[in-house]
Design a protein around this motif. Structure first.
Motif, PDB file in Angstrom:
ATOM      1  N   SER A   1      41.140 -85.357  91.181  1.00  0.00           N
ATOM      2  CA  SER A   1      42.262 -84.406  91.038  1.00  0.00           C
ATOM      3  C   SER A   1      43.536 -85.102  90.578  1.00  0.00           C
ATOM      4  O   SER A   1      44.599 -85.003  91.210  1.00  0.00           O
ATOM      5  CB  SER A   1      42.505 -83.664  92.360  1.00  0.00           C
ATOM      6  N   LEU A   2      43.446 -85.817  89.462  1.00  0.00           N
ATOM      7  CA  LEU A   2      44.579 -86.550  88.911  1.00  0.00           C
ATOM      8  C   LEU A   2      45.042 -85.908  87.608  1.00  0.00           C
ATOM      9  O   LEU A   2      44.240 -85.646  86.707  1.00  0.00           O
ATOM     10  CB  LEU A   2      44.188 -88.008  88.648  1.00  0.00           C
ATOM     11  N   THR A   3      46.337 -85.651  87.497  1.00  0.00           N
ATOM     12  CA  THR A   3      46.909 -85.061  86.294  1.00  0.00           C
ATOM     13  C   THR A   3      46.973 -86.094  85.168  1.00  0.00           C
ATOM     14  O   THR A   3      47.275 -87.266  85.402  1.00  0.00           O
ATOM     15  CB  THR A   3      48.324 -84.523  86.584  1.00  0.00           C
ATOM     16  N   LEU A   4      46.676 -85.638  83.953  1.00  0.00           N
ATOM     17  CA  LEU A   4      46.663 -86.508  82.782  1.00  0.00           C
ATOM     18  C   LEU A   4      47.658 -86.047  81.730  1.00  0.00           C
ATOM     19  O   LEU A   4      47.889 -84.845  81.564  1.00  0.00           O
ATOM     20  CB  LEU A   4      45.266 -86.517  82.145  1.00  0.00           C
ATOM     21  N   GLU A   5      48.231 -87.016  81.030  1.00  0.00           N
ATOM     22  CA  GLU A   5      48.979 -86.702  79.814  1.00  0.00           C
ATOM     23  C   GLU A   5      48.026 -86.930  78.650  1.00  0.00           C
ATOM     24  O   GLU A   5      47.445 -88.007  78.507  1.00  0.00           O
ATOM     25  CB  GLU A   5      50.206 -87.591  79.664  1.00  0.00           C
TER      26      GLU A   5
ATOM     27  N   ARG B   1      42.539 -78.314  92.770  1.00  0.00           N
ATOM     28  CA  ARG B   1      41.646 -77.521  91.926  1.00  0.00           C
ATOM     29  C   ARG B   1      41.373 -76.172  92.597  1.00  0.00           C
ATOM     30  O   ARG B   1      41.114 -76.117  93.800  1.00  0.00           O
ATOM     31  CB  ARG B   1      40.336 -78.272  91.728  1.00  0.00           C
ATOM     32  N   PRO B   2      41.441 -75.062  91.833  1.00  0.00           N
ATOM     33  CA  PRO B   2      41.159 -73.747  92.431  1.00  0.00           C
ATOM     34  C   PRO B   2      39.766 -73.715  93.062  1.00  0.00           C
ATOM     35  O   PRO B   2      38.801 -74.221  92.491  1.00  0.00           O
ATOM     36  CB  PRO B   2      41.242 -72.793  91.235  1.00  0.00           C
ATOM     37  N   ALA B   3      39.680 -73.124  94.232  1.00  0.00           N
ATOM     38  CA  ALA B   3      38.398 -73.037  94.933  1.00  0.00           C
ATOM     39  C   ALA B   3      37.399 -72.245  94.114  1.00  0.00           C
ATOM     40  O   ALA B   3      37.742 -71.236  93.488  1.00  0.00           O
ATOM     41  CB  ALA B   3      38.605 -72.379  96.299  1.00  0.00           C
ATOM     42  N   SER B   4      36.173 -72.725  94.069  1.00  0.00           N
ATOM     43  CA  SER B   4      35.031 -72.084  93.403  1.00  0.00           C
ATOM     44  C   SER B   4      35.222 -71.897  91.895  1.00  0.00           C
ATOM     45  O   SER B   4      34.528 -71.106  91.275  1.00  0.00           O
ATOM     46  CB  SER B   4      34.712 -70.724  94.053  1.00  0.00           C
ATOM     47  N   PHE B   5      36.160 -72.631  91.294  1.00  0.00           N
ATOM     48  CA  PHE B   5      36.351 -72.524  89.843  1.00  0.00           C
ATOM     49  C   PHE B   5      35.158 -73.144  89.120  1.00  0.00           C
ATOM     50  O   PHE B   5      34.673 -74.213  89.486  1.00  0.00           O
ATOM     51  CB  PHE B   5      37.632 -73.237  89.417  1.00  0.00           C
ATOM     52  N   SER B   6      34.679 -72.478  88.074  1.00  0.00           N
ATOM     53  CA  SER B   6      33.558 -72.975  87.270  1.00  0.00           C
ATOM     54  C   SER B   6      34.023 -73.163  85.833  1.00  0.00           C
ATOM     55  O   SER B   6      34.364 -72.184  85.153  1.00  0.00           O
ATOM     56  CB  SER B   6      32.379 -71.998  87.314  1.00  0.00           C
TER      57      SER B   6
END
Length: 319
Positions: free
Chosen positions: A148-152, A212-217
């Motif tokens: 869960s790391l944001t990227l540029e 991250r949103p739960a249960s996101f696919s």
């Protein structure tokens, strides 16, 4: 606990340190006779338990045993070697680790097991479309997705312009039709979007994280973005096509027609498509089928297909 649970418990204990039968019995609250019975069962299953007699003796495992895969049955071994065939050539970023795992599996298998694995391994192969080498990008994207790391990201659009910079929260990777896609939250657009990995010119960790949103696919998001009429379901047009069963099977195997299929009989299929897809894309996909299929409705699609055919005929007559 079951017999299998006791056997596994003995394995875990022996991986840590040598134990006598009495010590094992005390830790597991068993009789010494039961320990002997479970040790015999482990040896019969192929586990190389070492028994040292005398003072300072006891049961132990070889030093290399901690690297050995445990208790894979024939079906599981077959599945592992065949699944590795699907990963190779797809751009999967951990092929070296995968090869090491399969080599370890083979190394600690007996001759009969190894022969069986090799027979199943050689009986299944895959063909992947040639693609740009993306292993380093995919490895970084997968790692940042997991952590869960944001990227540029430096990203090139399909028009071939210069890359633009944007921050992205990577939610997941999807392999579709030989192309890898990254799905995530785009800070610039303030919405979830999908990006082709081969258009990423550079990546840099920002030091920020995300939830991250739960249960996101990622797979479902990409699929829904590709399907027609998702935002305007009331504007879909019914397309009815008749053909031999094998032709309809082939047509329904296409991602678009398969996911827009509403009703199917042996020789007729009914699809729901939006107008943009219906008249700009569908005629060109149906054209190679020639007389192998018949468009029952709508009449406008038959007219459009006739126009496309006439244009192609005129073009090649002139050239």
């Amino acid at each position: 606990m079951s017999k299998a649970d006791y056997m596994l418990s003995i394995l875990w204990i022996l991986q840590q340190h040598k134990r006598t039968a009495a010590e094992l019995a005390g830790e597991l609250e068993l009789s010494v006779r039961s320990v002997y019975r479970y040790i015999d069962a482990l040896c019969a299953s192929g586990v190389p338990v070492i028994a040292d007699a005398g003072p300072g003796g006891g049961y132990s495992l070889p030093e290399h045993f901690s690297a050995a895969p445990l208790f894979f049955d024939a079906g599981e071994r077959r599945a592992l070697v065949q699944a590795s065939a699907f990963a190779r050539g797809s751009g999967y970023p951990y092929e070296q680790a995968l090869d090491g795992a399969i080599a370890k599996l083979k190394r600690y298998s007996n001759a009969e097991q190894l022969s069986q694995m090799e027979r199943h391994e050689s009986g299944l192969e895959t063909l992947h479309s040639p693609a740009a080498p993306l292993a380093q990008l995919l490895e970084e994207l997968e790692a940042c997705t997991a952590d869960s790391l944001t990227l540029e990201m430096e990203y090139r659009k399909g028009n071939g312009g210069f890359p633009s910079s944007r921050c992205i929260d990577p939610y997941g990777l999807v392999l579709w039709k030989g192309q890898w896609y990254l799905t995530g939250f785009c800070h610039q657009r303030q919405e979830v979007r999908s990006f082709r990995v081969d258009r990423i010119a550079g990546l840099r960790r920002t030091g920020a994280g995300f939830i991250r949103p739960a249960s996101f696919s990622a797979r479902e998001f990409l699929l829904q973005s590709l399907l027609p009429g998702q935002n305007n379901p009331t504007k879909l047009t019914a397309v009815v096509i008749s053909a031999a069963e094998d032709v309809l099977n082939d047509l329904c195997s296409h991602w678009l027609f398969g996911h827009t299929l509403e009703q199917r009989s042996e020789n007729t299929a009914r699809f729901l498509l939006d107008e943009a897809t219906l008249y700009s894309y569908t005629p060109y996909f149906l054209l190679p089928y020639g007389k192998a299929l018949t468009i029952r409705e709508p009449a406008a699609l038959k007219k459009k297909l006739a126009e496309v055919t006439a244009e192609l005929t005129a073009y090649y007559n002139e050239s």
